[in-house]
Design a protein around this motif. Sequence first.
Motif, short mmCIF file in Angstrom:
data_model
loop_
_atom_site.label_atom_id
_atom_site.label_comp_id
_atom_site.label_asym_id
_atom_site.label_seq_id
_atom_site.Cartn_x
_atom_site.Cartn_y
_atom_site.Cartn_z
N ALA A 88 -43.97 3.59 0.50
CA ALA A 88 -44.78 2.42 0.85
C ALA A 88 -46.25 2.69 0.57
O ALA A 88 -46.97 1.82 0.05
N ALA A 89 -46.71 3.89 0.90
CA ALA A 89 -48.12 4.22 0.67
C ALA A 89 -48.46 4.23 -0.81
O ALA A 89 -49.61 3.95 -1.19
N LEU A 90 -47.47 4.56 -1.66
CA LEU A 90 -47.70 4.63 -3.11
C LEU A 90 -47.18 3.40 -3.85
O LEU A 90 -47.13 3.39 -5.08
N ASP A 91 -46.79 2.36 -3.09
CA ASP A 91 -46.35 1.09 -3.65
C ASP A 91 -45.13 1.24 -4.54
O ASP A 91 -45.08 0.72 -5.66
N VAL A 92 -44.14 1.97 -4.02
CA VAL A 92 -42.86 2.15 -4.72
C VAL A 92 -41.76 1.60 -3.81
O VAL A 92 -41.73 1.91 -2.61
N LYS A 93 -40.86 0.82 -4.37
CA LYS A 93 -39.75 0.28 -3.58
C LYS A 93 -38.73 1.38 -3.31
O LYS A 93 -38.31 2.10 -4.22
N ALA A 94 -38.30 1.50 -2.03
CA ALA A 94 -37.40 2.58 -1.65
C ALA A 94 -36.14 2.05 -0.98
O ALA A 94 -36.18 1.09 -0.21
N THR A 95 -35.02 2.69 -1.28
CA THR A 95 -33.76 2.47 -0.58
C THR A 95 -33.38 3.77 0.10
O THR A 95 -33.42 4.83 -0.53
N VAL A 96 -33.03 3.70 1.37
CA VAL A 96 -32.67 4.89 2.15
C VAL A 96 -31.26 4.72 2.68
O VAL A 96 -30.93 3.69 3.28
N ILE A 97 -30.43 5.74 2.48
CA ILE A 97 -29.05 5.74 2.96
C ILE A 97 -28.94 6.77 4.08
O ILE A 97 -29.31 7.93 3.90
N MET A 98 -28.46 6.34 5.23
CA MET A 98 -28.27 7.24 6.37
C MET A 98 -26.90 7.01 6.99
O MET A 98 -26.38 5.89 6.96
N PRO A 99 -26.31 8.05 7.59
CA PRO A 99 -25.10 7.82 8.37
C PRO A 99 -25.45 7.12 9.68
O PRO A 99 -26.57 7.23 10.17
N ARG A 100 -24.50 6.39 10.22
CA ARG A 100 -24.75 5.70 11.48
C ARG A 100 -25.02 6.66 12.64
O ARG A 100 -25.55 6.26 13.68
N THR A 101 -24.65 7.92 12.46
CA THR A 101 -24.91 8.93 13.49
C THR A 101 -26.34 9.44 13.47
O THR A 101 -26.73 10.22 14.34
N ALA A 102 -27.14 9.05 12.49
CA ALA A 102 -28.54 9.47 12.44
C ALA A 102 -29.26 8.94 13.69
O ALA A 102 -28.88 7.91 14.26
N PRO A 103 -30.31 9.62 14.14
CA PRO A 103 -31.04 9.15 15.32
C PRO A 103 -31.52 7.71 15.13
O PRO A 103 -32.04 7.34 14.07
N ALA A 104 -31.34 6.91 16.18
CA ALA A 104 -31.73 5.50 16.10
C ALA A 104 -33.20 5.35 15.75
O ALA A 104 -33.59 4.43 15.01
N ARG A 105 -34.03 6.25 16.25
CA ARG A 105 -35.46 6.18 15.95
C ARG A 105 -35.72 6.40 14.46
O ARG A 105 -36.57 5.74 13.86
N SER A 125 -19.95 10.11 2.95
CA SER A 125 -19.99 8.80 2.29
C SER A 125 -21.42 8.42 1.92
O SER A 125 -21.64 7.70 0.93
N ALA A 126 -22.40 8.91 2.67
CA ALA A 126 -23.81 8.66 2.31
C ALA A 126 -24.14 9.32 0.97
O ALA A 126 -24.79 8.71 0.11
N PHE A 127 -23.69 10.55 0.77
CA PHE A 127 -23.96 11.23 -0.50
C PHE A 127 -23.20 10.56 -1.65
O PHE A 127 -23.70 10.49 -2.77
N ARG A 128 -22.01 10.05 -1.39
CA ARG A 128 -21.27 9.34 -2.45
C ARG A 128 -22.00 8.05 -2.84
O ARG A 128 -22.11 7.72 -4.03
N LEU A 129 -22.52 7.32 -1.84
CA LEU A 129 -23.21 6.07 -2.13
C LEU A 129 -24.50 6.31 -2.90
O LEU A 129 -24.83 5.56 -3.82
N VAL A 130 -25.24 7.37 -2.56
CA VAL A 130 -26.49 7.61 -3.28
C VAL A 130 -26.21 7.93 -4.75
O VAL A 130 -26.98 7.54 -5.64
N THR A 131 -25.10 8.60 -5.01
CA THR A 131 -24.73 8.88 -6.40
C THR A 131 -24.43 7.58 -7.14
O THR A 131 -24.84 7.39 -8.30
N THR A 132 -23.74 6.67 -6.48
CA THR A 132 -23.44 5.37 -7.09
C THR A 132 -24.71 4.60 -7.41
O THR A 132 -24.87 4.05 -8.52
N LEU A 133 -25.65 4.56 -6.47
CA LEU A 133 -26.88 3.81 -6.68
C LEU A 133 -27.76 4.47 -7.75
O LEU A 133 -28.43 3.77 -8.52
N ARG A 134 -27.73 5.78 -7.83
CA ARG A 134 -28.43 6.46 -8.91
C ARG A 134 -27.85 6.06 -10.26
O ARG A 134 -28.58 5.75 -11.21
N ASP A 135 -26.52 6.04 -10.33
CA ASP A 135 -25.87 5.68 -11.59
C ASP A 135 -26.14 4.22 -11.97
O ASP A 135 -26.07 3.86 -13.15
N GLU A 136 -26.45 3.39 -10.98
CA GLU A 136 -26.76 1.98 -11.25
C GLU A 136 -28.22 1.78 -11.65
O GLU A 136 -28.62 0.65 -11.94
#
Length: 319
Positions: A88-105, A125-136
């Motif tokens: 955000a500080a560098l004006d780049v659009k970001a997608t973040v993938i986290m497991p639901r077990t990650a801290p709510a904060r 499954s988070a690592f599998r999804l990031v690979t898919t989005l990279r390939d896209e």
Amino acid sequence: MIGVTDIEAAAARISGHVLRTPTLPSPGLTDLLGVPVTVKLELLQRTGSFKARGATAKLLSLSEAERAAGVVAVSGGNHGIALAEMAAALDVKATVIMPRTAPARSIRLAEEAGASLRLTDDMDSAFRLVTTLRDEGLTLVHPFDDPVVAAAQGTVGLELAEDAGPLTDVIVSIGGGGLIAGVAAALRARRPGLRIWGVETEGAEAMSRALAAGGPRPVPLSSVVTTLSAPSVSQLTYDHVAALVEDVLVVPDREAVRGCLDLAEHAKVWAEPAAGCLLPAARLVRERVGDGARIGLVVCGGNVTTGDVRDWAERFGLS
């Protein structure tokens, strides 16, 4: 292998974007452990952990086309916060993938920073999804399997070498291993006599299992410490630990949570279990090397709420 010149270049690249965090003697932890203890307070870093260093370095290294495509990262918490805020500080659009077990904060902070958030059932499954989005077509900012990121995490080691007094042993937490790879490379160059130790929690043992097997292997994950829960280390981080690190210690989740309470009481800092595990590891290191130890602790992050620690303390009978 990452060299000290790579780490020095990373330090120049991220200067002005991240903080030079304090390196201080801790009288409280010295009394608790019975040997001199110095703390490197990366929990005071921008975004609450050392991860801001690697995320910033990688973002600044990207081409215009890579930035325009948008970046994507997988995270158990801290890398996602760091990428979201620094992008955000560098004006780049970001997608973040986290497991639901990650801290709510952590989930909330990444979303509030403007990242597009994707939640999965677990880290695998988070690592599998990031690979898919990279390939896209999105540009991957890997949390540890990237020499640019690991070199930037190594700037923690450069600062520690320059700012700490005499040390014999430095202890670093391990998730995927980017932090300890960079820190070990920096310290071996600047303070070659130091012993460097890694620490993991039970159920997040990707590096210790890799060392036992002779290379990276997938591991089952069950630790409550999601910020250390990588499903596998990388060849890059494995090679550095195998060559430069004395040993990787494994401690129970309960002792990592107790370490959070001890850090609050004795060091007056509010840290997450990924840093709390340093204290039981420090006790093990002292047992191995004796009373002449002078220990440095890389207090890697503080992105945890009072409610999180209270719940863990009750779960493990520490309250």
